[in-house]
Design an enzyme around this catalytic site. Structure first.
Site: not given
Ligand code: NAP
Length: 274
Positions: A65, A101
């Site tokens: 991305k 998104d």
């Molecule tokens: P990402 O860029 O990897 O970011 C993950 C975030 O979650 C970071 O802020 C991280 O904190 C935090 N995090 C990770 N593990 C954690 C834990 N064990 N405890 C507390 N905080 C934690 O991921 P992303 O792309 O934003 O995606 C996040 C979620 O959204 C995923 O599950 C994805 O499948 C979902 N999503 C859904 C859609 C949809 O269309 N429904 C679209 C996009 C994403 P740190 O900054 O401290 O590492």
């Protein structure tokens, strides 16, 4: 025309059935398929597939991305604000990157909540999805509080947003007590860790809308806890569908049936589970 989901790995994505169902309903003879592209092969794939005449458009997912930005000829405002591209549009020889998104995520939210102009919103996470959502939410809501595991990332995100925003640690959850909307944009609770929730249930109160953007499982532990506390809930599948609806509109100029796309995505998710 050929449409792709570019990612690595792309696995069992629900995007192909979702878009192909809409193409079929509208009698469009396009084809949407997954395209697993190793990061080393991204530049070659842009030249060999994306810049071809048969290319209609693409969705972009992890891990491309951000890296894909340098291959775009133009960026829409949505991609600039999110700092990431999830949709490629091709007009003539021009590749234009968009990010649907957040707009999809907000459309899903407002369909359930109504106007968010007076809402106090707590957003959990400061990763890719949270960044995209926060950029679109901050100017639209009464105030936005970003809670993250790494507080410095929450601060960095808050600092670059317009509107009333604050930040804190994901462990300091008492602010949820005075919120109208809680959004989980962390992967906590996602399969296979389905028993986990990012929120202590004592902070869940009636009058709060709990929106978990995780869609696998459809009903996360957070949503189960919220339902038990008598709250309204929204799962992440509608966000996925509406980001797809927005991409479809960019590619074809046609508003597809969101319900058709939702039904196809749901059926694919359920088929993947068996
Ligand atoms: P990402 O860029 O990897 O970011 C993950 C975030 O979650 C970071 O802020 C991280 O904190 C935090 N995090 C990770 N593990 C954690 C834990 N064990 N405890 C507390 N905080 C934690 O991921 P992303 O792309 O934003 O995606 C996040 C979620 O959204 C995923 O599950 C994805 O499948 C979902 N999503 C859904 C859609 C949809 O269309 N429904 C679209 C996009 C994403 P740190 O900054 O401290 O590492």
């Amino acid at each position: 025309m050929k449409f792709y989901l570019l990612g690595y790995p792309v696995g069992h994505s629900v995007s192909p059935p979702m878009h192909n169902a809409a193409f079929k309903e509208l009698r469009l003879t396009h084809d949407y398929s997954t395209l697993g592209v190793h990061p080393d092969q991204l530049a070659a794939t842009i030249e060999n597939k994306i810049r071809r005449d048969s290319f209609g458009g693409a969705s972009v997912t992890i891990p491309h991305k951000i890296e894909i930005i340098k291959h775009m000829d133009e960026l829409a405002g949505s991609a600039v604000r999110a700092g990431a591209v999830n949709t490629i549009e091709k007009t003539g020889d021009i590749l234009r990157g968009h990010n649907t998104d957040a707009i999809g995520g907000i459309r899903a939210l407002t369909e359930v909540y109504g106007s968010i102009a007076r809402a106090r919103v707590v957003l959990l996470g400061a990763g890719g999805a949270a960044n995209a959502l926060a950029a679109e939410l901050a100017p639209r809501v009464r105030d936005l509080m970003i809670l993250n595991r790494s507080v410095e990332k929450a601060k960095a995100l808050s600092d670059r947003l317009d509107g009333e925003t604050g930040y804190g640690s994901i462990l300091d959850q008492s602010v949820i007590e005075s919120a109208d909307i809680l959004i989980n944009a962390t992967p906590v609770g996602m399969s296979p860790n389905i028993g986990e929730s990012p929120v202590e249930s004592e902070y869940l109160h009636s009058g709060l809308l709990v929106y978990d953007i995780v869609y696998n499982p459809l009903k996360t532990q957070l949503l189960k806890d919220a339902e038990a506390a008598g709250e309204r809930t929204l799962g992440g599948l509608w966000m996925l569908v509406y980001q797809g609806v927005e991409a479809f509109k960019i590619w074809t100029g046609i508003e597809p049936s969101a319900q058709t796309m939702y039904d196809a995505a749901l059926a694919a998710l359920e088929a993947n589970r068996h």
